[in-house]
Design a protein around this motif. Structure first.
Motif, short mmCIF file in Angstrom:
data_model
loop_
_atom_site.label_atom_id
_atom_site.label_comp_id
_atom_site.label_asym_id
_atom_site.label_seq_id
_atom_site.Cartn_x
_atom_site.Cartn_y
_atom_site.Cartn_z
N ILE A 187 0.86 -1.19 0.00
CA ILE A 187 0.00 0.00 0.00
C ILE A 187 0.89 1.24 0.00
O ILE A 187 1.80 1.37 0.83
CB ILE A 187 -0.95 0.03 1.22
CG1 ILE A 187 -1.69 -1.30 1.35
CG2 ILE A 187 -1.90 1.21 1.10
CD1 ILE A 187 -2.54 -1.66 0.13
N SER A 188 0.62 2.16 -0.93
CA SER A 188 1.46 3.36 -1.07
C SER A 188 0.62 4.62 -1.21
O SER A 188 -0.51 4.58 -1.71
CB SER A 188 2.38 3.24 -2.30
OG SER A 188 3.17 2.08 -2.25
N LEU A 189 1.20 5.73 -0.79
CA LEU A 189 0.66 7.06 -1.06
C LEU A 189 1.52 7.65 -2.17
O LEU A 189 2.73 7.83 -2.00
CB LEU A 189 0.71 7.94 0.18
CG LEU A 189 0.44 9.44 0.00
CD1 LEU A 189 -0.95 9.69 -0.57
CD2 LEU A 189 0.64 10.20 1.31
N VAL A 190 0.92 7.94 -3.31
CA VAL A 190 1.65 8.41 -4.48
C VAL A 190 1.14 9.80 -4.86
O VAL A 190 -0.07 10.05 -4.83
CB VAL A 190 1.48 7.44 -5.66
CG1 VAL A 190 2.28 7.92 -6.86
CG2 VAL A 190 1.91 6.03 -5.26
N ALA A 191 2.06 10.70 -5.23
CA ALA A 191 1.63 12.05 -5.61
C ALA A 191 2.75 12.78 -6.35
O ALA A 191 3.91 12.37 -6.30
CB ALA A 191 1.24 12.85 -4.37
N ASP A 192 2.38 13.87 -7.01
CA ASP A 192 3.38 14.77 -7.59
C ASP A 192 3.89 15.73 -6.52
O ASP A 192 5.07 16.10 -6.52
CB ASP A 192 2.78 15.56 -8.74
CG ASP A 192 2.42 14.68 -9.94
OD1 ASP A 192 2.96 13.56 -10.03
OD2 ASP A 192 1.59 15.11 -10.77
N ALA A 193 3.01 16.18 -5.62
CA ALA A 193 3.38 17.10 -4.55
C ALA A 193 2.31 17.07 -3.46
O ALA A 193 1.12 16.96 -3.76
CB ALA A 193 3.55 18.51 -5.08
N LEU A 194 2.75 17.17 -2.21
CA LEU A 194 1.86 17.21 -1.05
C LEU A 194 2.38 18.31 -0.13
O LEU A 194 3.45 18.18 0.46
CB LEU A 194 1.88 15.86 -0.30
CG LEU A 194 1.56 14.60 -1.10
CD1 LEU A 194 2.11 13.37 -0.40
CD2 LEU A 194 0.05 14.48 -1.27
N TYR A 195 1.63 19.41 -0.01
CA TYR A 195 2.16 20.50 0.81
C TYR A 195 1.04 21.40 1.33
O TYR A 195 -0.08 21.40 0.81
CB TYR A 195 3.16 21.35 0.01
CG TYR A 195 2.58 22.04 -1.20
CD1 TYR A 195 2.17 23.37 -1.13
CD2 TYR A 195 2.44 21.38 -2.41
CE1 TYR A 195 1.64 24.02 -2.23
CE2 TYR A 195 1.92 22.02 -3.53
CZ TYR A 195 1.52 23.34 -3.43
OH TYR A 195 0.99 23.98 -4.53
N SER A 196 1.37 22.17 2.35
CA SER A 196 0.46 23.17 2.91
C SER A 196 1.15 24.52 2.90
O SER A 196 2.39 24.61 2.79
CB SER A 196 0.06 22.81 4.35
OG SER A 196 1.17 23.01 5.23
#
Length: 287
Positions: free
Chosen positions: A142-151
């Motif tokens: 199980i993976s969390l995949v993204a181009d970008a994750l930010y606040s």
């Protein structure tokens, strides 16, 4: 009896002007203070293990900005964990002289970058895709995949504060024998405190926002808690701005120096008055 000469009049005028300048210099100036903090990634393991990118912070007393911490830490700061093995950690902060502050934090793929402009805007350039390994479920990874994750957040001394979270092309993926299946697609710009889950596997909170007081805001791009396995939780992109405030007046002449300045002014005035009296007495004796 002789009249007072123009030279004495000029001395009196100069003394009056000098006293006025002292009073103006002693008048207070206003200075707005500001502050912000940012942290890119926190990983908690079952049993108490913790991997952290640390944090960066910025403060400003109204005249000088001070920044501490690593704004672009290497993945090596996370130690020997196996959740993330490639990517960019960004935790940028600013505190400006005008009482505004900004923060931007998160995780990007290799080659990505995060910056904060002079106006406090957070600019992100995604790189390659970033993947966080969240553990196994039977034969599936199980993976969390993204181009970008930010606040990101901004705050002012008015006081006010705003914040957002961005999850670019983010999704929860299950991979079995090299074949990937998307279990959950995450919204790119989630509303504050959006809750999602993958039944039996994960609970998520997106764009988590909280405030301790007016003008202060903390934003987390993504909080994830795992159900079972070795991974307890992952926290991505924590930004905090404020509270910023209008500081008490700051004298241009320090308070300790005001009596000295006033004393010098009084001495000058007394000396000028003495000169004037002496000139008059001399004029009278010659009459």
């Amino acid at each position: 009896m002789r009249k007072v000469g123009p030279g004495i009049a000029r001395v009196a005028t100069a003394l009056a002007g000098g006293l006025a300048m002292v009073m103006v210099a002693a008048s207070p100036a206003m200075a707005d203070t500001s502050q912000s903090t940012a942290s890119a990634l926190q990983i908690s393991l079952v049993g108490g293990g913790l991997a952290s990118s640390g944090s960066a912070s910025a403060t400003n007393d109204g005249t000088t900005e001070s920044i501490s911490g690593n704004t672009n830490p290497p993945l090596a700061v996370l130690g020997g964990q196996s959740v993330i093995t490639a990517g960019v950690l960004g935790q940028y902060v600013r505190a400006f002289n005008d009482g505004t502050s900004a923060a931007c934090a998160g995780v990007l793929g290799s080659g990505g970058s995060i910056t904060i402009g002079s106006g406090g805007n957070c600019t992100v350039s995604p790189g390659a895709e970033v993947s966080l390994n969240l553990g196994a479920n039977g034969l599936a990874t199980i993976s969390l995949v993204a181009d970008a994750l930010y606040s990101s957040c901004t705050a002012t001394s008015s006081p006010s504060a705003t914040g957002t979270a961005s999850l670019a092309n983010a999704r929860i993926v299950s991979t079995v024998a090299g074949v990937s299946t998307t279990l959950l697609t995450l919204p790119a710009n989630p509303a504050p405190n959006t809750g999602l889950s993958v039944a039996g596997l994960l609970n998520l909170t997106l764009n988590a926002q909280s405030s301790s007081t007016t003008g202060q805001l903390s934003v987390t791009a993504l909080n994830l808690s795992a159900i079972g396995g070795a991974l307890a939780s992952v926290t991505i992109g924590q930004s905090s701005c404020g509270p910023n405030a209008v500081a008490p007046p700051i004298p241009v002449i320090p308070l300790a120096g005001v009596p000295i300045a006033l004393g010098l002014s009084a001495l000058a005035a007394t000396t000028g008055g003495g000169i004037l009296l002496h000139r008059r007495r001399r004029a009278a004796s010659r009459s």
